[in-house]
Every structure is written in structure tokens, then in C-alpha cells.
Design an enzyme around this catalytic site. Structure first.
Site, PDB file in Angstrom:
ATOM      1  N   LYS A   1      14.763  60.191  42.747  1.00 49.89           N
ATOM      2  CA  LYS A   1      15.720  61.023  42.547  1.00 49.89           C
ATOM      3  C   LYS A   1      16.525  61.467  44.031  1.00 49.89           C
ATOM      4  O   LYS A   1      15.636  61.469  44.713  1.00 49.89           O
ATOM      5  CB  LYS A   1      14.997  62.339  41.974  1.00 49.89           C
ATOM      6  CG  LYS A   1      15.425  63.503  42.430  1.00 49.89           C
ATOM      7  CD  LYS A   1      15.127  64.781  41.653  1.00 49.89           C
ATOM      8  CE  LYS A   1      15.586  66.213  42.164  1.00 49.89           C
ATOM      9  NZ  LYS A   1      14.965  67.416  41.508  1.00 49.89           N
TER      10      LYS A   1
ATOM     11  N   LYS B   1      20.223  79.080  42.001  1.00 44.81           N
ATOM     12  CA  LYS B   1      19.485  79.385  42.617  1.00 44.81           C
ATOM     13  C   LYS B   1      19.551  81.397  43.323  1.00 44.81           C
ATOM     14  O   LYS B   1      20.558  80.882  43.871  1.00 44.81           O
ATOM     15  CB  LYS B   1      18.702  78.022  43.503  1.00 44.81           C
ATOM     16  CG  LYS B   1      18.213  77.241  43.001  1.00 44.81           C
ATOM     17  CD  LYS B   1      17.731  76.161  44.070  1.00 44.81           C
ATOM     18  CE  LYS B   1      16.993  74.816  43.607  1.00 44.81           C
ATOM     19  NZ  LYS B   1      16.010  74.444  42.474  1.00 44.81           N
TER      20      LYS B   1
ATOM     21  N   ASP C   1      16.393  67.276  48.384  1.00 44.62           N
ATOM     22  CA  ASP C   1      15.873  67.402  47.275  1.00 44.62           C
ATOM     23  C   ASP C   1      16.189  65.595  46.719  1.00 44.62           C
ATOM     24  O   ASP C   1      16.167  65.291  45.992  1.00 44.62           O
ATOM     25  CB  ASP C   1      16.928  68.263  45.761  1.00 44.62           C
ATOM     26  CG  ASP C   1      16.080  68.222  44.548  1.00 44.62           C
ATOM     27  OD1 ASP C   1      14.593  68.287  44.965  1.00 44.62           O
ATOM     28  OD2 ASP C   1      16.668  68.789  43.785  1.00 44.62           O
TER      29      ASP C   1
ATOM     30  N   ASP D   1      19.300  73.759  36.179  1.00 47.67           N
ATOM     31  CA  ASP D   1      18.857  73.348  37.413  1.00 47.67           C
ATOM     32  C   ASP D   1      17.955  72.404  37.634  1.00 47.67           C
ATOM     33  O   ASP D   1      16.510  72.419  38.126  1.00 47.67           O
ATOM     34  CB  ASP D   1      18.734  74.543  38.282  1.00 47.67           C
ATOM     35  CG  ASP D   1      17.858  75.535  39.387  1.00 47.67           C
ATOM     36  OD1 ASP D   1      18.002  73.603  40.477  1.00 47.67           O
ATOM     37  OD2 ASP D   1      16.822  76.046  39.626  1.00 47.67           O
TER      38      ASP D   1
ATOM     39  N   ARG E   1      15.241  65.174  36.003  1.00 48.12           N
ATOM     40  CA  ARG E   1      15.445  64.483  34.862  1.00 48.12           C
ATOM     41  C   ARG E   1      16.294  64.246  34.585  1.00 48.12           C
ATOM     42  O   ARG E   1      16.019  62.960  33.685  1.00 48.12           O
ATOM     43  CB  ARG E   1      14.256  65.773  34.083  1.00 48.12           C
ATOM     44  CG  ARG E   1      15.238  66.897  33.564  1.00 48.12           C
ATOM     45  CD  ARG E   1      13.876  67.760  33.164  1.00 48.12           C
ATOM     46  NE  ARG E   1      13.470  68.712  33.997  1.00 48.12           N
ATOM     47  CZ  ARG E   1      12.467  69.836  34.515  1.00 48.12           C
ATOM     48  NH1 ARG E   1      12.108  70.256  32.399  1.00 48.12           N
ATOM     49  NH2 ARG E   1      12.398  70.570  35.336  1.00 48.12           N
TER      50      ARG E   1
HETATM   51  N1  BES Z   1      14.608  70.489  43.064  1.00 43.15           N
HETATM   52  C1  BES Z   1      14.150  71.095  42.460  1.00 43.15           C
HETATM   53  C2  BES Z   1      12.876  71.464  42.607  1.00 43.15           C
HETATM   54  C3  BES Z   1      12.485  71.948  44.167  1.00 43.15           C
HETATM   55  C4  BES Z   1      11.664  73.266  44.032  1.00 43.15           C
HETATM   56  C5  BES Z   1      12.047  71.020  44.708  1.00 43.15           C
HETATM   57  C6  BES Z   1      11.004  73.458  45.499  1.00 43.15           C
HETATM   58  C7  BES Z   1      11.697  71.600  46.256  1.00 43.15           C
HETATM   59  C8  BES Z   1      10.566  72.825  46.621  1.00 43.15           C
HETATM   60  C9  BES Z   1      14.591  71.068  41.013  1.00 43.15           C
HETATM   61  O1  BES Z   1      15.552  70.242  40.776  1.00 43.15           O
HETATM   62  C10 BES Z   1      14.048  72.525  40.300  1.00 43.15           C
HETATM   63  O2  BES Z   1      15.281  73.311  40.533  1.00 43.15           O
HETATM   64  N2  BES Z   1      13.343  72.528  39.427  1.00 43.15           N
HETATM   65  C11 BES Z   1      13.514  73.738  38.454  1.00 43.15           C
HETATM   66  C12 BES Z   1      12.955  73.205  36.773  1.00 43.15           C
HETATM   67  C13 BES Z   1      13.135  75.029  36.118  1.00 43.15           C
HETATM   68  C14 BES Z   1      14.667  75.698  35.880  1.00 43.15           C
HETATM   69  C15 BES Z   1      12.542  74.270  34.445  1.00 43.15           C
HETATM   70  C16 BES Z   1      11.978  74.661  39.297  1.00 43.15           C
HETATM   71  O3  BES Z   1      10.810  74.253  39.700  1.00 43.15           O
HETATM   72  O4  BES Z   1      12.573  75.640  39.343  1.00 43.15           O
HETATM   73 ZN    ZN Z   2      16.147  69.534  42.383  1.00 39.21          ZN
HETATM   74 MN    MN Z   3      16.920  71.804  40.517  1.00 42.24          MN
END
Ligand code: BES
Ligand code: ZN
Ligand code: MN
Length: 498
Positions: free
Chosen positions: A264, A276, A287, A346, A350
Site C-alpha cells: 500500500k 481525518k 501511509d 478514509d 483496501r
Molecule cells: N491509513 C489509515 C490507517 C492507519 C491509522 C495507519 C493509523 C496508521 C496509523 C487507513 O487508511 C484508515 O484511515 N483506516 C480507517 C478505516 C476506517 C475508516 C474504516 C481507520 O482505521 O480508522
Molecule cells: Zn490509509
Molecule cells: Mn485512510
């Protein structure tokens, strides 16, 4: 690449200068070459050890400034505990600890690579050197001034005194490429997103051509033609175009099916329209740690001429809010024809991986696919920062990765998948939706990926906890750990080189 400390190997007879580092076992047991070096100091070590209650326990150190009888500025004896219990990992940590005892102002240092019953084996020496390199890493290319007394680690000339210089050099030649790969990954992750956007990332991956890696870059028109609309949807709000980079190292038998690593590469993740909160959003420059690991690994494999055919594929995008950005409720069609309803912009990683996984699987027919992604915050809640989450359709591959994790120190913990979880991402309007609700967030993310891999043995590693904001250890003081390069190199070495 960040400056590496200068490293040389020399015979035990070499006269130490600067900082002298010795090893001892429990009971302050020293090896013959070590005792010889210390001969001129009389009973200094014995007295200092008694005064400091130093016995040589693992992780302990005896630190003597300006020792009488030796022309060194500092004498440090590192305890290793009971030598019989030491594994490769412990020698890596020992090298890191040794480096930690060298002040950055030190011009010269020497490590005597010996335990009570004699010289370390060449592989153990290389492990010490690896730890040294990893510990010395700093990312300081954007510092225009240094604080007083702060020097570049490149200024320290480190000599490792060994039993067999030639054998030590050979062993190091096999593991130095791995150290370089980790450093490369850390550098990419630390780089800010105004510098490292998808196109620039692709250019840096293309540098691997110098090592004989074939590098193919897919631009936006090429991806449109392939129908990678899930990946392209994520990049719509960005001023920077998306890219996919496919790297191929052919070190194995001609025509043998390749192993494949997929990363990714979200160069910055604002969350998009589902934006966010501001707190720690700056961390989202990292990321793309999965993609960085894949590039670092491909470097390691090519530079050490690994006898394997390997594919590295990375999906590079920037997730931004904008008038052109995709919205919650939008429906995109992926390369393999399935439709995804966007619930939360966000949950973008995936979407990127769905298209890259399918592309690699159908184009390259790999033996297995392992993807790495900073995919969910939920995995940090579940596992903290010590283990990465492992999701898979294949028990054997999981077992091999678990073992490689214990051997390399980059550990993985298997998480469940199953039809009950899969159901959670069914959508009212499309084949699936990109989030599955509050519960089991890391699992439902993995279930979406699973819908794009078919029968190919596959592992997904959620590295959100292990790759970024890493706890300080003997071998890493950097915000980015470069997690995964050593794990996957270990897996390839143990099972896929013939
Ligand atoms: N890149 C983030 C996940 C992440 C969070 C990586 C903290 C490193 C540190 C990912 O793209 C994301 O935002 N995931 C969300 C998913 C949710 C919206 C279903 C999350 O984990 O809150
Ligand atoms: Zn992300
Ligand atoms: Mn995200």
C-alpha cells in the site's frame, strides 16, 4: 540514503583507539583475545565490575572513561548473559547496543567480536554489523543546523576485530544489502509528502534498475485502460497523478513462478472527504510504509543476488479532499469487474490493494502473494506495536511467516477470516462496501482484500502498528522502523531460494 558509519573488519591484533567495546558472559567471563587487549589495564576491570556490581548479565554494561593503560577514550564491556542461549536476533541487538555506547562525537571505535570461548562466527559478526547499521540510522536531511556535540554517524569509523577477516567480510556482503534495504524503506517513509508523491516515489523505485531489477510504471491512462477504477478513485482529489510500479527480480530458475509482494503506497492520507481529525495527521505521510517495505525488500533481494524470482508491486496514490474527490455513496468498478460502494473515503488502502492484488494475480500467476499495508487503526488497538496482524487463506504460508518473524524479530500474529465477517461488507447497492462497521475493523478490511485474490496462497500483513511511530529499541531510534524487509528476506532465504 542516510550516511552509514564507516565499517571495517580487522584481526584481533589490531590496536584499539577511540571507544573500545568488549563482550563478556555472565560471571564477567572474557575471551582470550579480549583478555589480551585488557592485559595492560591490570585489575581495572575486576575492580570496576565489583564497584558497579557488574556481572555480565544480558543487557547490562560496564562503562569506564579513560581507562589507565589503554590508549582509548572509553572502555565499555557489554554483558551478554549466558552465551549458549544467544540467537541471531541477540547478536543484531548486541550490535545495536554497541553502537549506542559510541558517542556521536567519537571519531573511532572498535568492537572485539569475541565471547568467552573465542571468536564469533562470521554470521554472528554480520549480525552485529547489521545491528550497528540499523541503530546508527538517522533521518536528518532536512536539518540545516546541528546542535552542539551532534555529529553525523558517518563520522565514526568503526572497526570490528574478528577471528577471520575474510569470512566476516563475506558474511557481511550477504547481509549488508538487507541493512541497505531497511534504510531505504525508513528513508522513504520519513520523507514528507510534499517531496514524495506518487510520481516521485515511482522514480525512486526505478533506481532499482541499476541492480538489474526490471521496473514497469503504469500511469493513469494505462490504469484506466486496465479498469483499475478502485485505485484511481482514491487519487481523484489529488493534484498528483496516481501510479502503479511493478518491479521484477529474476534471480531464480528461468520460467519458475515468482513470489509476489504488494505494498500500500498512500503517499498521504487525509481521509479524503471523510476527512481525518487534525491530531497526528502528519503521521499519514507514512501511509506508504507497505510500499516502502516492498521497495526495500526488492533492493535487498537484487543486491544480494537472491536465487528467486520475485515481483514487487506498489499502488501509489494520494488521498485528498477536493471538488474532484470521490464521495461517500459513490460506487466504483474494480479491475476484476466487482463493484464497491464507498461508505468512508478514509478506508482507501483496501481500494488501492484490491486492484493491485488482482493485477498481480492475473498477470504474473505468482506462487503466493504477500501484501503489506498500514491498513487500519484497529490493528493498533488489537496488537499494539509489537506484532503485525496476519490474515491469510493458507496455513503453510502463515507458519513460515510466523517462524521467519521469530527469527528476524519482526513478529506476526494471525487473525481470523471467515464467512461471518465477509457478510459484514455486503452492500445494499453494490457487490460490497468499503467498511464493515465498528466491530472487527481490521478483519473486515482484510475480507475485502480476500475478495480479490481467488485461490492463490495469500497473506495480508496489517503493519499500521509496527511500521510507524515505532517504540525505541536497540536497533531502531527512528520514527519509521522499516518493518517487514528483514521478515520477508528471512522468509525468502528459508524457503524460496534454490
Ligand atoms: N491509513 C489509515 C490507517 C492507519 C491509522 C495507519 C493509523 C496508521 C496509523 C487507513 O487508511 C484508515 O484511515 N483506516 C480507517 C478505516 C476506517 C475508516 C474504516 C481507520 O482505521 O480508522
Ligand atoms: Zn490509509
Ligand atoms: Mn485512510
Amino acid at each position: 540514503m542516510a550516511d552509514a558509519p564507516k565499517l571495517a573488519f580487522a584481526p584481533f591484533a589490531k590496536v584499539p583507539k577511540g571507544v573500545l567495546i568488549l563482550f563478556c558472559e555472565e560471571g564477567v567471563k572474557l575471551g582470550p583475545a579480549t583478555r589480551k587487549v585488557l592485559a595492560a589495564t591490570g585489575d581495572l576491570v575486576k575492580r570496576a565490575a565489583a564497584a558497579d556490581r557488574f556481572t555480565g548479565k544480558g543487557g547490562s554494561a560496564l562503562d569506564i572513561v579513560a581507562p589507565a593503560g589503554l590508549a582509548v577514550s572509553r572502555l565499555v564491556i557489554l554483558g551478554v548473559g549466558k552465551a549458549g542461549k544467544l540467537k541471531a536476533q541477540d547478536f543484531v541487538k548486541l550490535g545495536g547496543a554497541a553502537r549506542g555506547k559510541m558517542p556521536s562525537s567519537a571519531r573511532e571505535a572498535m568492537i572485539v567480536a569475541e565471547l568467552a570461548d573465542g571468536a564469533l562466527k562470521p554470521e554472528q559478526v554480520a549480525d552485529v554489523a547489521l545491528g550497528l547499521r540499523l541503530r546508527a540510522y538517522v533521518f536528518d536531511r532536512y536539518k540545516t543546523k546541528r546542535k552542539e556535540g551532534e555529529e553525523s554517524p558517518a563520522k565514526t569509523q568503526v572497526t570490528i576485530a574478528v577471528g577471520n577477516v575474510e569470512a566476516a567480510r563475506k558474511a557481511w556482503a550477504r547481509s549488508e544489502p538487507v541493512a541497505d534495504g531497511v534504510v531505504m524503506a525508513r528513508d522513504l517513509i520519513n520523507e514528507p509528502a510534499n517531496i514524495l508523491y506518487p510520481e516521485e516515489f515511482a522514480r525512486r523505485a526505478a533506481v532499482l534498475k541499476k541492480l538489474g531489477v526490471a521496473v514497469e510504471v503504469l500511469d493513469v491512462p494505462a490504469m484506466k485502460k486496465l479498469g483499475m477504477n478502485a485505485l484511481l478513485g482514491v487519487g481523484l482529489g489529488s493534484a498528483h497523478d496516481s501510479r502503479v510500479v511493478i518491479m521484477r527480480w529474476n534471480g531464480g530458475k528461468k520460467g519458475a513462478e515468482p513470489v509476489a509482494f504488494i505494498g500500500k503506497g498512500v503517499c498521504f492520507d487525509t481521509g479524503g472527504i471523510s476527512i481525518k481529525p487534525a491530531a497526528s495527521m502528519e503521521d499519514m505521510k507514512g501511509d506508504m510504509a507497505g510500499a516502502a517495505c516492498v521497495v526495500g525488500l526488492m533492493h535487498a533481494l537484487a543486491a544480494r543476488k537472491a536465487r528467486v524470482n520475485a515481483i514487487g508491486a506498489i499502488g501509489l496514490v494520494e488521498n485528498m479532499p477536493d471538488g474532484k474527490a470521490q464521495r461517500p455513496g459513490d460506487i466504483v468498478k474494480t479491475m476484476n469487474g466487482q463493484t464497491i460502494e464507498i461508505i468512508n473515503t478514509d478506508a482507501e488502502g483496501r481500494l488501492v490493494l484490491a486492484d493491485v492484488l488482482h493485477y498481480v494475480n492475473t498477470r504474473h500467476k505468482p506462487k503466493f502473494m504477500i501484501d503489506l499495508a498500514t491498513l487500519t487503526g484497529a490493528i493498533i488497538v488489537a496488537l499494539g506495536q509489537e506484532y503485525a496482524g496476519m490474515f491469510s487463506n493458507n496455513d503453510q504460508l502463515c507458519e513460515r511467516l510466523s517462524k521467519a518473524g521469530l527469527a528476524s524479530g519482526e513478529r506476526v500474529w494471525r487473525m481470523p477470516l471467515g464467512p461471518e465477517y465477509d457478510k459484514m461488507i455486503d452492500s445494499k447497492f453494490a457487490d460490497m462496501k468499503n467498511t464493515g462497521g465498528r466491530y472487527g475493523g481490521s478483519i473486515t478490511a482484510a475480507q475485502l482484500l480476500a475478495r480479490f485474490v481467488d485461490k492463490t496462497p495469500w497473506v495480508h500483513l496489517d503493519i499500521a502498528g509496527t511500521a510507524l511511530g515505532s517504540p525505541q529499541t536497540d536497533i531502531n531510534k527512528s520514527w519509521s522502523s522499516g518493518w517487514g524487509v528483514r521478515l520477508l528476506n528471512q522468509l525468502v532465504m528459508d524457503h524460496y531460494e534454490k
